[in-house]
Motif scaffolding. Sequence first.
Motif, PDB file in Angstrom:
ATOM      1  N   ALA A 119      14.194   2.182   0.322  1.00 19.33           N
ATOM      2  CA  ALA A 119      14.761   1.388  -0.764  1.00 19.33           C
ATOM      3  C   ALA A 119      14.048   0.052  -0.901  1.00 19.33           C
ATOM      4  CB  ALA A 119      16.252   1.171  -0.513  1.00 19.33           C
ATOM      5  N   HIS A 120      14.142  -0.524  -2.094  1.00 17.48           N
ATOM      6  CA  HIS A 120      13.607  -1.858  -2.364  1.00 17.48           C
ATOM      7  C   HIS A 120      12.113  -1.945  -2.071  1.00 17.48           C
ATOM      8  CE1 HIS A 120      17.533  -3.811  -3.141  1.00 17.48           C
ATOM      9  NE2 HIS A 120      17.983  -2.949  -2.256  1.00 17.48           N
ATOM     10  N   ASN A 121      11.346  -1.087  -2.755  1.00 16.25           N
ATOM     11  CA  ASN A 121       9.896  -1.130  -2.727  1.00 16.25           C
ATOM     12  C   ASN A 121       9.390  -0.983  -4.153  1.00 16.25           C
ATOM     13  OD1 ASN A 121       8.674  -1.256   0.110  1.00 16.25           O
ATOM     14  ND2 ASN A 121      10.290   0.274   0.398  1.00 16.25           N
ATOM     15  N   ASN A 122       8.114  -0.633  -4.319  1.00 14.26           N
ATOM     16  CA  ASN A 122       7.530  -0.431  -5.646  1.00 14.26           C
ATOM     17  C   ASN A 122       7.041   1.008  -5.810  1.00 14.26           C
ATOM     18  OD1 ASN A 122       7.837  -3.215  -6.344  1.00 14.26           O
ATOM     19  ND2 ASN A 122       6.024  -3.693  -5.117  1.00 14.26           N
ATOM     20  N   LEU A 123       7.772   1.959  -5.247  1.00 14.68           N
ATOM     21  CA  LEU A 123       7.365   3.353  -5.296  1.00 14.68           C
ATOM     22  C   LEU A 123       7.556   3.917  -6.693  1.00 14.68           C
ATOM     23  CD1 LEU A 123       8.966   4.469  -1.921  1.00 14.68           C
ATOM     24  CD2 LEU A 123       6.558   3.900  -2.351  1.00 14.68           C
ATOM     25  N   SER A 124       6.698   4.875  -7.055  1.00 16.78           N
ATOM     26  CA  SER A 124       6.749   5.475  -8.390  1.00 16.78           C
ATOM     27  C   SER A 124       6.573   6.977  -8.283  1.00 16.78           C
ATOM     28  CB  SER A 124       5.657   4.858  -9.287  1.00 16.78           C
ATOM     29  OG  SER A 124       4.378   5.038  -8.706  1.00 16.78           O
ATOM     30  N   GLY A 125       6.602   7.649  -9.432  1.00 17.46           N
ATOM     31  CA  GLY A 125       6.450   9.092  -9.452  1.00 17.46           C
ATOM     32  C   GLY A 125       7.770   9.810  -9.231  1.00 17.46           C
ATOM     33  N   ALA A 126       7.680  11.115  -8.984  1.00 16.31           N
ATOM     34  CA  ALA A 126       8.864  11.962  -8.835  1.00 16.31           C
ATOM     35  C   ALA A 126       9.086  12.314  -7.371  1.00 16.31           C
ATOM     36  CB  ALA A 126       8.692  13.237  -9.665  1.00 16.31           C
ATOM     37  N   LYS A 128      17.883   7.162   1.090  1.00 21.65           N
ATOM     38  CA  LYS A 128      17.998   5.942   0.298  1.00 21.65           C
ATOM     39  C   LYS A 128      16.642   5.642  -0.330  1.00 21.65           C
ATOM     40  CE  LYS A 128      20.101   2.312   1.889  1.00 21.65           C
ATOM     41  NZ  LYS A 128      21.042   2.015   0.781  1.00 21.65           N
ATOM     42  N   LEU A 129      16.573   5.800  -1.645  1.00 21.00           N
ATOM     43  CA  LEU A 129      15.362   5.518  -2.406  1.00 21.00           C
ATOM     44  C   LEU A 129      15.649   4.538  -3.537  1.00 21.00           C
ATOM     45  CD1 LEU A 129      13.987   9.188  -2.681  1.00 21.00           C
ATOM     46  CD2 LEU A 129      13.317   7.424  -1.033  1.00 21.00           C
ATOM     47  N   ASN A 130      16.741   3.808  -3.453  1.00 18.24           N
ATOM     48  CA  ASN A 130      17.160   2.922  -4.524  1.00 18.24           C
ATOM     49  C   ASN A 130      16.219   1.728  -4.681  1.00 18.24           C
ATOM     50  OD1 ASN A 130      18.677   2.556  -1.876  1.00 18.24           O
ATOM     51  ND2 ASN A 130      19.081   0.552  -2.828  1.00 18.24           N
ATOM     52  N   ASN A 131      16.258   1.130  -5.878  1.00 19.75           N
ATOM     53  CA  ASN A 131      15.446  -0.045  -6.210  1.00 19.75           C
ATOM     54  C   ASN A 131      13.957   0.231  -6.067  1.00 19.75           C
ATOM     55  OD1 ASN A 131      18.232  -1.328  -5.206  1.00 19.75           O
ATOM     56  ND2 ASN A 131      17.264  -2.758  -6.639  1.00 19.75           N
ATOM     57  N   ASN A 132      13.490   1.269  -6.745  1.00 19.94           N
ATOM     58  CA  ASN A 132      12.078   1.575  -6.890  1.00 19.94           C
ATOM     59  C   ASN A 132      11.807   1.863  -8.363  1.00 19.94           C
ATOM     60  OD1 ASN A 132      10.542   1.708  -4.191  1.00 19.94           O
ATOM     61  ND2 ASN A 132      12.464   2.752  -3.694  1.00 19.94           N
ATOM     62  N   SER A 133      10.724   2.571  -8.652  1.00 21.07           N
ATOM     63  CA  SER A 133      10.417   2.963 -10.032  1.00 21.07           C
ATOM     64  C   SER A 133      10.205   4.467 -10.107  1.00 21.07           C
ATOM     65  CB  SER A 133       9.166   2.215 -10.533  1.00 21.07           C
ATOM     66  OG  SER A 133       9.385   0.826 -10.579  1.00 21.07           O
ATOM     67  N   LEU A 134      11.008   5.209  -9.381  1.00 21.56           N
ATOM     68  CA  LEU A 134      10.907   6.669  -9.364  1.00 21.56           C
ATOM     69  C   LEU A 134      11.436   7.233 -10.673  1.00 21.56           C
ATOM     70  CD1 LEU A 134      12.179   7.132  -5.716  1.00 21.56           C
ATOM     71  CD2 LEU A 134       9.804   7.225  -6.493  1.00 21.56           C
ATOM     72  N   GLY A 188       2.921   3.341  -4.953  1.00 21.74           N
ATOM     73  CA  GLY A 188       2.404   4.698  -5.029  1.00 21.74           C
ATOM     74  C   GLY A 188       3.519   5.726  -4.947  1.00 21.74           C
ATOM     75  N   ASN A 189       3.116   6.974  -4.768  1.00 25.24           N
ATOM     76  CA  ASN A 189       4.065   8.085  -4.745  1.00 25.24           C
ATOM     77  C   ASN A 189       4.674   8.274  -3.360  1.00 25.24           C
ATOM     78  OD1 ASN A 189       3.502   8.677  -7.448  1.00 25.24           O
ATOM     79  ND2 ASN A 189       1.832  10.063  -6.899  1.00 25.24           N
ATOM     80  N   ILE A 190       5.858   8.875  -3.365  1.00 22.89           N
ATOM     81  CA  ILE A 190       6.453   9.321  -2.112  1.00 22.89           C
ATOM     82  C   ILE A 190       5.631  10.500  -1.601  1.00 22.89           C
ATOM     83  CG2 ILE A 190       8.525  10.356  -1.099  1.00 22.89           C
ATOM     84  CD1 ILE A 190      10.162   8.896  -3.146  1.00 22.89           C
ATOM     85  N   PRO A 191       5.390  10.598  -0.302  1.00 26.23           N
ATOM     86  CA  PRO A 191       4.616  11.731   0.222  1.00 26.23           C
ATOM     87  C   PRO A 191       5.196  13.072  -0.222  1.00 26.23           C
ATOM     88  CG  PRO A 191       4.956  10.088   1.924  1.00 26.23           C
ATOM     89  CD  PRO A 191       5.779   9.650   0.759  1.00 26.23           C
ATOM     90  N   GLY A 206       0.819  -1.202   0.000  1.00 30.85           N
ATOM     91  CA  GLY A 206       0.000   0.000   0.000  1.00 30.85           C
ATOM     92  C   GLY A 206       0.856   1.255   0.000  1.00 30.85           C
ATOM     93  N   GLY A 207       0.254   2.374   0.342  1.00 34.55           N
ATOM     94  CA  GLY A 207       0.956   3.649   0.283  1.00 34.55           C
ATOM     95  C   GLY A 207       1.753   3.949   1.538  1.00 34.55           C
ATOM     96  N   ILE A 208       2.681   4.918   1.386  1.00 40.20           N
ATOM     97  CA  ILE A 208       3.456   5.410   2.533  1.00 40.20           C
ATOM     98  C   ILE A 208       2.551   6.332   3.353  1.00 40.20           C
ATOM     99  CG2 ILE A 208       5.480   6.719   3.256  1.00 40.20           C
ATOM    100  CD1 ILE A 208       6.238   4.156   1.874  1.00 40.20           C
TER     101      ILE A 208
END
Length: 518
Positions: free
Chosen positions: A365-372, A387-393, A349-352, A328-330
């Motif tokens: 890191a290592h989630n399915n986050l997207s967006g900018a 650390k936001l690595n291994n997502n889809s940002l 979902g998106n980062i807050p 789910g979302g953050i």
Amino acid sequence: MYGVNFQDSKEWVQTLNSLPLLESLYFGDNNLTTIPTSIIGLNFTSLKTLPIDGNEFNSRIPDWIGQLTTLTTLELLSCSFVGQIPSQLDNLTSLNFLALGEHYLKGPMPSLHNLKNLTELYIWNVNIGEDIRMVVNKLPNDTLDKLEIFWLLNTSLIGNLTGWVSKMPNLKELVLSYNNLNGMLPTTIGNLTSLETLCLNKNNFTGEVSEAHLTGLSNLKWLILGPNYLNLTMNMNLIPPFQVEYLFLPNCKLGPYFPLWLQNQSQIIRIVLSNTEIAEMVPHWFWNLQSLSFIDLSYNHMRGGLPLSMEHLTNLNVLFFNNNLFEGGIPHLPQSIEYVDLSNNLFSGNIPHCFPNALVVVNMAHNNLSGAISSSIGNLNLLRILKLNNNSLKGQLPLELKFCQHLIVLDLGENKFEGQIPKWIGENLRNLTFLRLRSNLFSGTIPIQLVKLQYLQILDLSDNKIFGMIPQDMGFLSSMAFLDGNSDNSAYGDFVRLHSLNNVFNTVPEVKPAKQRV
């Protein structure tokens, strides 16, 4: 005379020896380096309180302390004393408070059979190296019966708790952390009805902990049992008689169910249930524990989503939910939050858009986050780790990130960021030791401004669309350990260990200094 600089004083004891009516002497953090081991004609024998801490003597504990038979409080802490624990301590028949800690002292423990008034014993970071039952047997039975504080922390003890705990019925604090103790916990612990603090972490205890161990502890505030090899088998419907404030059970077996008995713990401040085999959702009532300041539920198999908002947890400083199956979302985080680790989950979902300004560490890191990344990231002027690595940002790095000038770790690898690597990284983020932008869509050349990162140890720009020559001045990065590699982020781990208060193995209550006790 705490905090007075007596660094060059060598005759301070001789001066005090001219004060025969002196009853209290406070010498702490005075930068003293010399202390005589013996005194001819000792005069200040009326002394009752003697705390000496935070000095650098590098000598054995002086013999003349054994002549101060009117002492009720003796506090020898952090003074680099060496040698064996002196047998002269047994002469201090009026003593009720004894603290020895953080020295290069070693055992064996001397006989203390004459200390029949002792009620508080603190010993830590002293290499006693004996069976704990031998240490207990060196105290008189009168003392065991009235002892309230019993600390033997990091003292290389062996043995178990069988047969002697019941001899201390009035204990308020039992701290035996960081030893080599083993065996099962005796149910007689449950008879210590005055017990407020139980710290047994970092030993080799085995077996079960049931309600028989805990239901008699109505005054318990600190329960620190892990890491050990314990299996908590308490009844799911148990309503404990205590209101615990600090609960640390890492590496103990609790799961697969979340402990229901926690829902009545309305005063709980810190809770650590990491690696406890819990495999269900966080129950809704958990978010009503508004006194929480520190939550660590990492390294479990917990699933489901988190509440949309945690903003009502106004005391929360630390949140470690990493290495689970959350999805789910953050959630919206409280303004008080400083350390957040939600890595290695299934968040999407998106980062807050609005992060709390107090944040020091953010690891998603290592989630399915997207967006900018939102431009509001620039408000985090205390941020040290991102650390936001291994997502889809995706998108370009926001210009506002340059205002996070205290960053030491920036890991944005394995995403879909694009554009040129910004020049402001080298111009503004001068404290970086770790910069990892690998496996993105960055293009253009490597900006020469990166040579200004004089503390940089790890740089990874691989697997992008970067072209051109490596700037010649890159050779001036004198702290560089790696250039283009798959190195682990050691800087992140070191920082969290030192600064995030997540080192629960060292968590013990503090000794109340003598200057606050009288």
